[in-house]
Design a protein around this motif. Structure first.
Motif, PDB file in Angstrom:
ATOM      1  N   TYR A 193       0.721  -1.165   0.017  1.00 47.32           N
ATOM      2  CA  TYR A 193      -0.015   0.194   0.044  1.00 47.32           C
ATOM      3  C   TYR A 193       0.861   1.185  -0.014  1.00 47.32           C
ATOM      4  CZ  TYR A 193      -3.138   3.643   1.942  1.00 47.32           C
ATOM      5  OH  TYR A 193      -3.558   4.895   2.012  1.00 47.32           O
ATOM      6  N   THR A 214      -8.330   0.552  -7.210  1.00 46.07           N
ATOM      7  CA  THR A 214      -8.284  -0.570  -5.905  1.00 46.07           C
ATOM      8  C   THR A 214      -9.581  -1.437  -6.336  1.00 46.07           C
ATOM      9  OG1 THR A 214      -7.422   1.071  -4.426  1.00 46.07           O
ATOM     10  CG2 THR A 214      -8.582  -0.756  -3.589  1.00 46.07           C
ATOM     11  N   TYR A 220      -5.241  -4.683  -6.983  1.00 42.79           N
ATOM     12  CA  TYR A 220      -5.204  -3.317  -7.656  1.00 42.79           C
ATOM     13  C   TYR A 220      -5.329  -3.575  -9.116  1.00 42.79           C
ATOM     14  CZ  TYR A 220      -3.753  -1.786  -3.337  1.00 42.79           C
ATOM     15  OH  TYR A 220      -3.699  -1.212  -1.919  1.00 42.79           O
TER      16      TYR A 220
END
Length: 225
Positions: A193, A214, A220
């Motif tokens: 992240y 996201t 992702y």
């Protein structure tokens, strides 16, 4: 790129790992057939440097197994065997290139870069996605006329996203691609992240649109949708 080096001569394997890693690649060694077989079953690699003559098995059998992967890695055979039959058999089984020992590390690096361009980027020296251009050779990216200061991991992440655009990439897949075996040492994926947040900020600050999506509960995706 993520590279597996299958070579039973440990000093040579370690030299290859050190040299190719200094060029910005993620490199892992396998000093025998069974270690290589386990790694190939567990992880995806962009390129495999493959010695044919291994102490506990035949490298050509590994090559046969790799052809069943989707997508298959690019394969550069590195071997002391210099007979025409060995070369032809390896190429017939799907190897992309063949290099006979002894060789210079710089030559291996040049072959790896050329193979990476062919396999991942269709032979292009530059990858473009709308206003973003990526130069794999120099490890730099540009947004229109601006060049954001990306770390090696951020550049690798950008390249990974763009070459896998519109595909959902799990956190596990991203960690494996960027850190290889070392990802198993991570207690969680918070660092993924952090890298994605930093990459997104640097690109948008340079004037790029935000293409990182996201996908909740999955991972992702790089997309302009």
């Amino acid at each position: 790129m993520k590279i597996l080096i299958v070579e039973d001569e440990q000093s040579l394997a370690d030299d290859l790992v050190t040299y190719l890693a200094s060029e910005g690649n993620i490199c892992e060694p396998a000093y025998d057939y069974f270690t290589a077989e386990d790694k190939l079953a567990a992880f995806h690699y962009d390129i495999v440097l493959l010695d044919i003559n291994l102490p506990d098995g035949n490298g050509l059998q590994l090559l046969h197994q790799m052809r069943e992967h989707e997508p298959p890695p690019g394969v550069l055979i590195i071997s002391a065997r210099d007979s025409l039959d060995d070369k032809l058999k390896g190429l017939d089984l799907g190897a992309d290139d063949y290099l006979t020992k002894p060789f210079h590390l710089a030559e291996v690096n040049a072959r790896v870069k050329a193979l990476g361009r062919r396999r991942l980027f269709g032979g292009k020296t530059e990858i473009r996605y709308h206003e973003i251009s990526i130069d794999p050779e120099s490890g730099t990216a540009r947004v229109n006329e601006q060049q954001p200061e990306l770390t090696r991991k951020e550049f690798a992440l950008l390249q990974y996203f763009v070459t896998n655009q519109n595909r959902v990439m799990t956190k596990e897949a991203i960690a494996e691609h960027l850190w290889g075996d070392y990802m198993e040492m991570a207690g969680n994926f918070d660092f993924i992240y952090t890298h994605i947040k930093n990459l997104r900020r640097k690109l948008t600050d340079a004037g790029a649109n935000d293409y990182i999506r996201t996908v909740y509960g999955m991972g992702y995706k790089w997309s302009d949708e």
